[in-house]
Design a protein around this motif. Structure first.
Motif, PDB file in Angstrom:
ATOM      1  N   VAL A  14      -7.966 -21.527 -34.544  1.00 27.46           N
ATOM      2  CA  VAL A  14      -9.085 -21.499 -33.594  1.00 27.46           C
ATOM      3  C   VAL A  14     -10.365 -21.038 -34.287  1.00 27.46           C
ATOM      4  CG1 VAL A  14      -9.984 -20.303 -31.554  1.00 27.46           C
ATOM      5  CG2 VAL A  14      -7.688 -21.245 -31.526  1.00 27.46           C
ATOM      6  N   VAL A  15     -10.266 -19.991 -35.084  1.00 31.18           N
ATOM      7  CA  VAL A  15     -11.453 -19.473 -35.781  1.00 31.18           C
ATOM      8  C   VAL A  15     -12.013 -20.524 -36.731  1.00 31.18           C
ATOM      9  CG1 VAL A  15     -12.211 -17.791 -37.527  1.00 31.18           C
ATOM     10  CG2 VAL A  15     -10.876 -17.032 -35.551  1.00 31.18           C
ATOM     11  N   TRP A  16     -11.158 -21.108 -37.561  1.00 32.81           N
ATOM     12  CA  TRP A  16     -11.633 -22.039 -38.584  1.00 32.81           C
ATOM     13  C   TRP A  16     -12.102 -23.360 -37.979  1.00 32.81           C
ATOM     14  CZ3 TRP A  16      -8.292 -23.833 -43.359  1.00 32.81           C
ATOM     15  CH2 TRP A  16      -9.129 -24.441 -44.301  1.00 32.81           C
ATOM     16  N   VAL A  17     -11.242 -24.019 -37.234  1.00 33.72           N
ATOM     17  CA  VAL A  17     -11.604 -25.333 -36.694  1.00 33.72           C
ATOM     18  C   VAL A  17     -12.682 -25.191 -35.623  1.00 33.72           C
ATOM     19  CG1 VAL A  17     -10.737 -27.411 -35.532  1.00 33.72           C
ATOM     20  CG2 VAL A  17      -9.345 -26.296 -37.301  1.00 33.72           C
ATOM     21  N   GLY A  18     -12.562 -24.182 -34.770  1.00 27.44           N
ATOM     22  CA  GLY A  18     -13.589 -23.963 -33.750  1.00 27.44           C
ATOM     23  C   GLY A  18     -14.941 -23.647 -34.362  1.00 27.44           C
ATOM     24  N   GLY A  19     -14.941 -22.849 -35.413  1.00 27.61           N
ATOM     25  CA  GLY A  19     -16.197 -22.527 -36.096  1.00 27.61           C
ATOM     26  C   GLY A  19     -16.831 -23.757 -36.719  1.00 27.61           C
ATOM     27  N   MET A  20     -16.008 -24.600 -37.324  1.00 30.66           N
ATOM     28  CA  MET A  20     -16.550 -25.836 -37.908  1.00 30.66           C
ATOM     29  C   MET A  20     -17.115 -26.745 -36.821  1.00 30.66           C
ATOM     30  SD  MET A  20     -13.979 -26.945 -40.998  1.00 30.66           S
ATOM     31  CE  MET A  20     -12.519 -27.082 -39.970  1.00 30.66           C
ATOM     32  N   PHE A  21     -16.389 -26.854 -35.706  1.00 31.33           N
ATOM     33  CA  PHE A  21     -16.862 -27.696 -34.614  1.00 31.33           C
ATOM     34  C   PHE A  21     -18.215 -27.195 -34.106  1.00 31.33           C
ATOM     35  CE2 PHE A  21     -17.344 -29.281 -30.356  1.00 31.33           C
ATOM     36  CZ  PHE A  21     -16.896 -30.592 -30.454  1.00 31.33           C
ATOM     37  N   PHE A  22     -18.306 -25.888 -33.873  1.00 31.10           N
ATOM     38  CA  PHE A  22     -19.559 -25.316 -33.389  1.00 31.10           C
ATOM     39  C   PHE A  22     -20.706 -25.572 -34.374  1.00 31.10           C
ATOM     40  CE2 PHE A  22     -22.568 -21.792 -33.657  1.00 31.10           C
ATOM     41  CZ  PHE A  22     -23.202 -21.940 -32.434  1.00 31.10           C
ATOM     42  N   ALA A  23     -20.478 -25.261 -35.643  1.00 33.81           N
ATOM     43  CA  ALA A  23     -21.547 -25.417 -36.639  1.00 33.81           C
ATOM     44  C   ALA A  23     -21.959 -26.875 -36.793  1.00 33.81           C
ATOM     45  CB  ALA A  23     -21.095 -24.844 -37.987  1.00 33.81           C
ATOM     46  N   HIS A  24     -20.975 -27.760 -36.833  1.00 32.60           N
ATOM     47  CA  HIS A  24     -21.242 -29.169 -37.106  1.00 32.60           C
ATOM     48  C   HIS A  24     -21.803 -29.909 -35.897  1.00 32.60           C
ATOM     49  CE1 HIS A  24     -20.756 -32.522 -39.862  1.00 32.60           C
ATOM     50  NE2 HIS A  24     -20.227 -33.237 -38.887  1.00 32.60           N
ATOM     51  N   MET A  25     -21.287 -29.587 -34.719  1.00 28.68           N
ATOM     52  CA  MET A  25     -21.638 -30.367 -33.536  1.00 28.68           C
ATOM     53  C   MET A  25     -22.708 -29.723 -32.649  1.00 28.68           C
ATOM     54  SD  MET A  25     -19.714 -32.909 -34.145  1.00 28.68           S
ATOM     55  CE  MET A  25     -19.868 -33.877 -32.665  1.00 28.68           C
ATOM     56  N   ALA A  26     -22.946 -28.424 -32.811  1.00 25.47           N
ATOM     57  CA  ALA A  26     -23.907 -27.747 -31.929  1.00 25.47           C
ATOM     58  C   ALA A  26     -25.035 -27.070 -32.702  1.00 25.47           C
ATOM     59  CB  ALA A  26     -23.173 -26.727 -31.056  1.00 25.47           C
ATOM     60  N   LEU A  27     -24.706 -26.165 -33.601  1.00 25.79           N
ATOM     61  CA  LEU A  27     -25.737 -25.381 -34.280  1.00 25.79           C
ATOM     62  C   LEU A  27     -26.664 -26.246 -35.131  1.00 25.79           C
ATOM     63  CD1 LEU A  27     -27.039 -22.692 -35.070  1.00 25.79           C
ATOM     64  CD2 LEU A  27     -25.346 -22.534 -36.916  1.00 25.79           C
ATOM     65  N   VAL A  57     -10.290 -15.166 -43.935  1.00 27.01           N
ATOM     66  CA  VAL A  57      -9.279 -14.479 -43.127  1.00 27.01           C
ATOM     67  C   VAL A  57      -8.389 -15.508 -42.432  1.00 27.01           C
ATOM     68  CG1 VAL A  57      -8.916 -12.989 -41.099  1.00 27.01           C
ATOM     69  CG2 VAL A  57     -10.669 -12.395 -42.796  1.00 27.01           C
ATOM     70  N   ALA A  58      -9.006 -16.543 -41.870  1.00 31.97           N
ATOM     71  CA  ALA A  58      -8.245 -17.587 -41.180  1.00 31.97           C
ATOM     72  C   ALA A  58      -7.275 -18.277 -42.133  1.00 31.97           C
ATOM     73  CB  ALA A  58      -9.194 -18.602 -40.555  1.00 31.97           C
ATOM     74  N   ILE A  59      -7.722 -18.561 -43.341  1.00 33.79           N
ATOM     75  CA  ILE A  59      -6.848 -19.212 -44.327  1.00 33.79           C
ATOM     76  C   ILE A  59      -5.631 -18.346 -44.612  1.00 33.79           C
ATOM     77  CG2 ILE A  59      -6.680 -19.837 -46.777  1.00 33.79           C
ATOM     78  CD1 ILE A  59      -9.565 -20.970 -46.512  1.00 33.79           C
ATOM     79  N   VAL A  60      -5.859 -17.056 -44.814  1.00 36.71           N
ATOM     80  CA  VAL A  60      -4.730 -16.147 -45.074  1.00 36.71           C
ATOM     81  C   VAL A  60      -3.785 -16.140 -43.879  1.00 36.71           C
ATOM     82  CG1 VAL A  60      -4.088 -13.726 -45.421  1.00 36.71           C
ATOM     83  CG2 VAL A  60      -5.963 -14.727 -46.754  1.00 36.71           C
ATOM     84  N   LEU A  61      -4.340 -16.028 -42.677  1.00 33.07           N
ATOM     85  CA  LEU A  61      -3.492 -16.028 -41.468  1.00 33.07           C
ATOM     86  C   LEU A  61      -2.705 -17.328 -41.324  1.00 33.07           C
ATOM     87  CD1 LEU A  61      -5.742 -14.420 -38.691  1.00 33.07           C
ATOM     88  CD2 LEU A  61      -3.659 -13.479 -39.698  1.00 33.07           C
ATOM     89  N   ILE A  62      -3.392 -18.438 -41.507  1.00 26.65           N
ATOM     90  CA  ILE A  62      -2.749 -19.741 -41.327  1.00 26.65           C
ATOM     91  C   ILE A  62      -1.648 -19.952 -42.360  1.00 26.65           C
ATOM     92  CG2 ILE A  62      -3.107 -22.244 -41.494  1.00 26.65           C
ATOM     93  CD1 ILE A  62      -5.978 -21.658 -40.301  1.00 26.65           C
ATOM     94  N   LEU A  63      -1.956 -19.689 -43.621  1.00 25.94           N
ATOM     95  CA  LEU A  63      -0.946 -19.921 -44.656  1.00 25.94           C
ATOM     96  C   LEU A  63       0.211 -18.935 -44.547  1.00 25.94           C
ATOM     97  CD1 LEU A  63      -3.118 -20.844 -47.766  1.00 25.94           C
ATOM     98  CD2 LEU A  63      -1.873 -22.382 -46.235  1.00 25.94           C
ATOM     99  N   ALA A  64      -0.092 -17.662 -44.379  1.00 30.56           N
ATOM    100  CA  ALA A  64       0.980 -16.662 -44.307  1.00 30.56           C
ATOM    101  C   ALA A  64       1.878 -16.914 -43.099  1.00 30.56           C
ATOM    102  CB  ALA A  64       0.395 -15.257 -44.262  1.00 30.56           C
ATOM    103  N   SER A  65       1.271 -17.145 -41.950  1.00 32.18           N
ATOM    104  CA  SER A  65       2.081 -17.383 -40.750  1.00 32.18           C
ATOM    105  C   SER A  65       2.786 -18.729 -40.829  1.00 32.18           C
ATOM    106  CB  SER A  65       1.217 -17.298 -39.496  1.00 32.18           C
ATOM    107  OG  SER A  65       0.190 -18.279 -39.527  1.00 32.18           O
ATOM    108  N   GLY A  66       2.111 -19.722 -41.389  1.00 30.89           N
ATOM    109  CA  GLY A  66       2.737 -21.039 -41.539  1.00 30.89           C
ATOM    110  C   GLY A  66       3.967 -20.986 -42.421  1.00 30.89           C
ATOM    111  N   TYR A  67       3.848 -20.297 -43.553  1.00 35.75           N
ATOM    112  CA  TYR A  67       5.022 -20.154 -44.421  1.00 35.75           C
ATOM    113  C   TYR A  67       6.082 -19.287 -43.757  1.00 35.75           C
ATOM    114  CZ  TYR A  67       2.536 -22.450 -48.225  1.00 35.75           C
ATOM    115  OH  TYR A  67       1.868 -23.362 -48.995  1.00 35.75           O
ATOM    116  N   GLY A  68       5.645 -18.280 -43.010  1.00 37.75           N
ATOM    117  CA  GLY A  68       6.608 -17.452 -42.281  1.00 37.75           C
ATOM    118  C   GLY A  68       7.397 -18.270 -41.279  1.00 37.75           C
ATOM    119  N   ILE A  69       6.689 -19.122 -40.563  1.00 40.37           N
ATOM    120  CA  ILE A  69       7.352 -19.995 -39.585  1.00 40.37           C
ATOM    121  C   ILE A  69       8.269 -20.981 -40.306  1.00 40.37           C
ATOM    122  CG2 ILE A  69       6.980 -21.850 -37.902  1.00 40.37           C
ATOM    123  CD1 ILE A  69       4.326 -20.331 -37.152  1.00 40.37           C
TER     124      ILE A  69
END
Length: 149
Positions: A14-27, A57-69
């Protein structure tokens, strides 16, 4: 335990993709409408200065949790969709690293040196690469929720 790991994974997305969407499509489009390059370029740089640490931070969360899953819960039972999401995630991380270590750093140097055309050229590259990552992130989200494979 699985729900906590999955929650961390989704928060990172949510942080990474949502942030990109906001920056790219709105800001960016709004900034173009009301600001000239001498004001717009520093705004975009400062926005990225605040967003990019969260991406790390999002990358660490995504990769760590993804590998954990993958390794702890799904193991060998992961569907092809999980492996596709994993591959896309690694591509997205590589694209982000490119953005961060090349055009983003060059944009900062150009702004510091008062080179607005140079900073603008780097922002164009950043925008295009973020656009690619946004499409990849949205596609991965669709794959993760629809499990089409």
């Amino acid at each position: 335990m699985f729900s906590a790991i999955l929650t961390l994974h989704l928060l990172g997305v949510v942080v990474w993709v949502g942030g990109m969407f906001f920056a790219h499509m709105a800001l960016r489009p709004a900034a173009i409408e009301v600001l000239e390059p001498p004001q717009r370029l520093p705004l975009m740089k400062r926005t990225l200065d605040r967003f990019f640490p969260w991406v790390w931070v999002a990358i660490v969360l995504i990769l760590a949790s993804g590998y954990g899953i993958l390794l702890g819960i799904l193991g060998t039972q992961a569907g092809i969709h999980v492996h596709i999401m994993h591959a896309i995630a690694l591509i997205m991380v590589a694209v982000f690293c490119y953005i961060y270590f090349l055009p983003y750093k060059q944009m900062g140097r150009a702004l510091r040196d008062g080179d607005l055309p140079g900073a603008g050229a780097q922002l164009v590259i950043i925008r295009r690469m973020i656009g690619i990552n946004l499409v990849l992130g949205l596609a991965t989200t669709i794959i993760g929720t629809a499990k089409p494979f």
